[in-house]
Structure formats: structure tokens, C-alpha cells
Design a protein around this motif. Structure first.
Motif, PDB file in Angstrom:
ATOM      1  N   TRP A  39       0.868  -1.177   0.000  1.00  0.00           N
ATOM      2  CA  TRP A  39       0.000   0.000   0.000  1.00  0.00           C
ATOM      3  C   TRP A  39       0.902   1.224   0.000  1.00  0.00           C
ATOM      4  O   TRP A  39       1.834   1.323   0.804  1.00  0.00           O
ATOM      5  CB  TRP A  39      -0.918   0.030   1.223  1.00  0.00           C
ATOM      6  CG  TRP A  39      -1.824   1.230   1.242  1.00  0.00           C
ATOM      7  CD1 TRP A  39      -2.895   1.470   0.432  1.00  0.00           C
ATOM      8  CD2 TRP A  39      -1.719   2.366   2.114  1.00  0.00           C
ATOM      9  NE1 TRP A  39      -3.472   2.684   0.740  1.00  0.00           N
ATOM     10  CE2 TRP A  39      -2.768   3.255   1.769  1.00  0.00           C
ATOM     11  CE3 TRP A  39      -0.847   2.723   3.138  1.00  0.00           C
ATOM     12  CZ2 TRP A  39      -2.961   4.469   2.424  1.00  0.00           C
ATOM     13  CZ3 TRP A  39      -1.035   3.936   3.792  1.00  0.00           C
ATOM     14  CH2 TRP A  39      -2.091   4.796   3.432  1.00  0.00           C
ATOM     15  N   ARG A  60      -4.814   2.378  -3.737  1.00  0.00           N
ATOM     16  CA  ARG A  60      -5.040   0.990  -4.110  1.00  0.00           C
ATOM     17  C   ARG A  60      -4.138   0.083  -3.284  1.00  0.00           C
ATOM     18  O   ARG A  60      -3.077   0.486  -2.812  1.00  0.00           O
ATOM     19  CB  ARG A  60      -4.771   0.754  -5.600  1.00  0.00           C
ATOM     20  CG  ARG A  60      -5.620   1.600  -6.525  1.00  0.00           C
ATOM     21  CD  ARG A  60      -5.456   1.199  -7.977  1.00  0.00           C
ATOM     22  NE  ARG A  60      -6.142  -0.042  -8.294  1.00  0.00           N
ATOM     23  CZ  ARG A  60      -7.447  -0.135  -8.527  1.00  0.00           C
ATOM     24  NH1 ARG A  60      -8.213   0.937  -8.464  1.00  0.00           N
ATOM     25  NH2 ARG A  60      -7.999  -1.292  -8.821  1.00  0.00           N
ATOM     26  N   ALA A 105      -6.520  -3.769  -5.902  1.00  0.00           N
ATOM     27  CA  ALA A 105      -7.874  -3.589  -5.379  1.00  0.00           C
ATOM     28  C   ALA A 105      -8.016  -2.167  -4.856  1.00  0.00           C
ATOM     29  O   ALA A 105      -7.054  -1.590  -4.329  1.00  0.00           O
ATOM     30  CB  ALA A 105      -8.151  -4.587  -4.256  1.00  0.00           C
ATOM     31  N   ALA A 107      -8.681   0.999  -2.565  1.00  0.00           N
ATOM     32  CA  ALA A 107      -8.627   1.342  -1.141  1.00  0.00           C
ATOM     33  C   ALA A 107      -8.787   2.854  -1.048  1.00  0.00           C
ATOM     34  O   ALA A 107      -7.847   3.582  -0.717  1.00  0.00           O
ATOM     35  CB  ALA A 107      -7.308   0.884  -0.529  1.00  0.00           C
ATOM     36  N   MET A 113      -7.208   3.348   5.655  1.00  0.00           N
ATOM     37  CA  MET A 113      -6.189   2.365   5.310  1.00  0.00           C
ATOM     38  C   MET A 113      -4.891   2.647   6.058  1.00  0.00           C
ATOM     39  O   MET A 113      -4.201   1.717   6.497  1.00  0.00           O
ATOM     40  CB  MET A 113      -5.964   2.365   3.796  1.00  0.00           C
ATOM     41  CG  MET A 113      -5.059   1.241   3.294  1.00  0.00           C
ATOM     42  SD  MET A 113      -5.592  -0.429   3.762  1.00  0.00           S
ATOM     43  CE  MET A 113      -7.214  -0.513   2.987  1.00  0.00           C
ATOM     44  N   GLN A 141      -8.886  -9.002   6.166  1.00  0.00           N
ATOM     45  CA  GLN A 141      -9.769  -7.895   5.787  1.00  0.00           C
ATOM     46  C   GLN A 141      -9.266  -7.223   4.513  1.00  0.00           C
ATOM     47  O   GLN A 141     -10.047  -6.925   3.598  1.00  0.00           O
ATOM     48  CB  GLN A 141      -9.832  -6.892   6.940  1.00  0.00           C
ATOM     49  CG  GLN A 141     -10.790  -5.740   6.728  1.00  0.00           C
ATOM     50  CD  GLN A 141     -10.732  -4.778   7.897  1.00  0.00           C
ATOM     51  OE1 GLN A 141      -9.830  -3.950   7.999  1.00  0.00           O
ATOM     52  NE2 GLN A 141     -11.686  -4.896   8.806  1.00  0.00           N
ATOM     53  N   MET A 142      -7.956  -7.008   4.426  1.00  0.00           N
ATOM     54  CA  MET A 142      -7.405  -6.382   3.221  1.00  0.00           C
ATOM     55  C   MET A 142      -7.468  -7.335   2.029  1.00  0.00           C
ATOM     56  O   MET A 142      -7.771  -6.924   0.902  1.00  0.00           O
ATOM     57  CB  MET A 142      -5.975  -5.915   3.487  1.00  0.00           C
ATOM     58  CG  MET A 142      -5.904  -4.703   4.419  1.00  0.00           C
ATOM     59  SD  MET A 142      -4.253  -3.967   4.558  1.00  0.00           S
ATOM     60  CE  MET A 142      -3.456  -5.116   5.694  1.00  0.00           C
ATOM     61  N   SER A 144      -9.683  -9.501   1.455  1.00  0.00           N
ATOM     62  CA  SER A 144     -11.072  -9.646   1.004  1.00  0.00           C
ATOM     63  C   SER A 144     -11.396  -8.676  -0.127  1.00  0.00           C
ATOM     64  O   SER A 144     -12.290  -8.931  -0.936  1.00  0.00           O
ATOM     65  CB  SER A 144     -12.037  -9.429   2.172  1.00  0.00           C
ATOM     66  OG  SER A 144     -12.057  -8.066   2.578  1.00  0.00           O
ATOM     67  N   ARG A 145     -10.680  -7.564  -0.205  1.00  0.00           N
ATOM     68  CA  ARG A 145     -10.927  -6.596  -1.274  1.00  0.00           C
ATOM     69  C   ARG A 145     -10.604  -7.191  -2.643  1.00  0.00           C
ATOM     70  O   ARG A 145     -11.245  -6.860  -3.644  1.00  0.00           O
ATOM     71  CB  ARG A 145     -10.099  -5.329  -1.045  1.00  0.00           C
ATOM     72  CG  ARG A 145     -10.503  -4.551   0.214  1.00  0.00           C
ATOM     73  CD  ARG A 145      -9.528  -3.422   0.503  1.00  0.00           C
ATOM     74  NE  ARG A 145      -9.904  -2.689   1.702  1.00  0.00           N
ATOM     75  CZ  ARG A 145     -10.586  -1.553   1.711  1.00  0.00           C
ATOM     76  NH1 ARG A 145     -10.966  -1.011   0.558  1.00  0.00           N
ATOM     77  NH2 ARG A 145     -10.887  -0.946   2.834  1.00  0.00           N
ATOM     78  N   ALA A 148     -13.430  -9.689  -3.454  1.00  0.00           N
ATOM     79  CA  ALA A 148     -14.634  -8.945  -3.829  1.00  0.00           C
ATOM     80  C   ALA A 148     -14.530  -8.392  -5.243  1.00  0.00           C
ATOM     81  O   ALA A 148     -15.541  -8.213  -5.924  1.00  0.00           O
ATOM     82  CB  ALA A 148     -14.872  -7.807  -2.839  1.00  0.00           C
ATOM     83  N   GLY A 149     -13.303  -8.143  -5.701  1.00  0.00           N
ATOM     84  CA  GLY A 149     -13.112  -7.581  -7.031  1.00  0.00           C
ATOM     85  C   GLY A 149     -13.065  -8.606  -8.142  1.00  0.00           C
ATOM     86  O   GLY A 149     -12.962  -8.240  -9.320  1.00  0.00           O
TER      87      GLY A 149
END
Length: 269
Positions: A39, A60, A105, A107, A113, A141-142, A144-145, A148-149
């Protein structure tokens, strides 16, 4: 998809914040046994892998899957938060190789973040069991992005691959010994030729080539985690001939086993 994710195991290895200077990493190629999560707080850079160019910019998250050859550059100063981890499904498959999802992904909430990454680093300094559990939760949690994408086509492929769950488990349990196409077809309850064609269509490689790749990936983990002699590692992943093992390793990983092991000492996040 739910079944695959129910088998997910994650292992957090390390994390930090690095102020990268211009020409960070110098464009050298790296290939590691763990995945990398990036990140960018400020600045810009670029990473190349999977024959693609990924601009590194704020806003992102970026992941580089395990066993992936990659190159890095930064354009001036870049404030980078990073984590090394493993994420595996079905007993040993890399999550991102299995999903085939994109490697970046969104963010968009920069402040949120930043708080997440600050907390990750705080839990490392605390060194408590509770902090370790919290850190694993923040990592998931990170990640999962990225899940999800995944688009509909990628999710369909994941559902199709679930039918090979027993085959993948069989391979992971037998990497130290011989594995034949007939054995894999029997596990799948399919005729060998039909199984080979079906597997090749969904995995984009024949079954025995996949087995060779998994042997090399297992060897990468052993090279990274131990100082065992190369001959011992070769035997642990089903190779009696060290020279042949080295040739297969180089073909899959893009570097020799010795060079791969030396990358442990290279200061690249």
C-alpha cells in the motif's frame, strides 16, 4: 467459492514501512515463496509481473502472489507499507493463483487504510498472542478486497476448479514421491484422457506439468525456510537427480535454486 474460502489458511510473516528511494530495487527480478501486499502512502512506482505493468499509486492495494517473478521501480521517493504472508486454499494452493483475480484492489479511504497499516505495525511491536490474532484478521480484511473484485468469469472458474479438490489434496500429500496420471484420474473418478483434457482446460496446463510446478513451489518454501543441502530438498519434493531438479526448478521459477536461496538476504520489501 464458499467451500474454497472455508479451507483458507493465512500466515503472517512480516511487515514494515519503507521509504523507497529513486530506482528502488533497481529493476532486479525477484521470486519468493511468500506473497507480498503493498500500500502506497505517497509517491509512485511500478511493479511488473504476470506480463503486466502495475503502476503503484496511493488509493489501491497491490498483491504479488507467491512464486511469482517480479521487478520493481520507484519514481523518486515513495512511502511504502508492505507485508509478507502466505494465503493457501485446498491444502496448499496459493489463493491468488487459484482465484485468478486481479492483483490490485481499490482502497479509496486513505485515512482508514493508514490506520489499518499503523495498527498492523503496532501489533508486531506488541508481540502478544491477541495482537497476532488481530493482525491476521486485518490481513484477511485487506485480502477480502481482492476477492470482492473478482469478476463473474473468475468466480465461474473457481467453481469449476472445486471439482478437483480431492486431486489437489492428493498431489499435496504425495509431492515427495512419484505421481502418475492414472492415479490422479482415479482420484477424480474419471477416465485418464478425459481427466487430462478437463484438468488442462481449467488449470491451463496438463496435470503432470502442474505436479512439477507444485514440486518446485514446495522446494521454494524449503529453500527459504531452511539451510538444508540441495540434494535433501530435491528428494523431499520427489527428485532423485539433483541436476534434473535444478533444470526443472529454473524452468518453473526463472532462476536457479542457489540464486533463489540467496534472495533471502536481499533487502527488498
Amino acid at each position: 467459492m464458499d467451500y474454497v474460502l472455508s479451507t483458507l489458511t493465512t500466515r503472517f510473516l512480516s511487515a514494515s514501512r519503507t521509504l523507497c528511494k529513486r530506482d528502488w530495487a533497481g529493476g532486479q527480478t525477484y521470486n519468493n515463496a511468500f506473497a507480498r501486499l503493498y500500500w502506497i502512502d505517497s509517491g509512485e512506482g511500478v511493479v511488473y509481473h504476470h506480463r503486466r505493468k502495475f503502476p503503484l499509486r496511493p488509493g489501491r492495494l497491490y498483491v504479488i502472489p507467491a512464486h511469482t517473478s517480479s521487478r520493481y521501480f520507484s519514481f523518486g521517493a515513495m512511502d511504502l507499507f508492505w507485508a509478507h504472508f502466505t494465503a493457501q486454499v485446498l491444502g496448499g494452493l496459493d489463493l491468488f493463483a487459484f482465484l485468478g483475480c486481479d492483483y490490485q484492489a481499490p482502497a479509496p479511504d486513505h485515512a482508514a487504510m493508514r490506520r489499518t497499516w499503523d495498527r498492523v505495525l503496532e501489533t508486531l511491536r506488541e508481540g502478544s498472542p491477541a495482537g497476532e490474532l488481530e493482525r491476521d484478521g486485518l490481513l484477511r480484511q485487506m485480502l477480502s478486497r481482492f476477492v470482492a473484485g473478482a469478476d463473474a468469469g473468475q468466480l465461474r472458474r473457481t467453481r469449476q476448479l472445486e471439482r478437483f479438490g480431492e486431486v489437489f489434496a492428493f498431489i499435496e500429500a504425495r509431492l515427495a514421491g512419484p505421481i502418475t496420471l492414472a492415479e490422479l484420474a482415479e482420484v477424480a473418478h474419471l477416465q485418464p484422457t478425459y481427466f487430462s483434457n478437463l484438468f488442462s482446460r481449467h488449470m491451463r496446463m496438463p496435470p503432470l506439468r502442474y505436479v512439477s510446478r507444485r514440486r518446485v513451489e514446495r522446494a521454494q518454501g524449503l529453500l527459504w525456510q531452511s539451510d538444508a543441502p540441495l540434494k535433501e530438498i530435491a528428494r523431499a519434493v520427489g527428485f532423485d537427480d539433483v541436476s534434473y531438479f535444478s533444470r526443472v526448478f529454473r524452468k518453473v521459477a526463472g532462476v536457479s535454486p542457489g540464486r533463489f536461496r540467496r534472495q533471502k538476504t536481499l533487502p527488498v520489501p
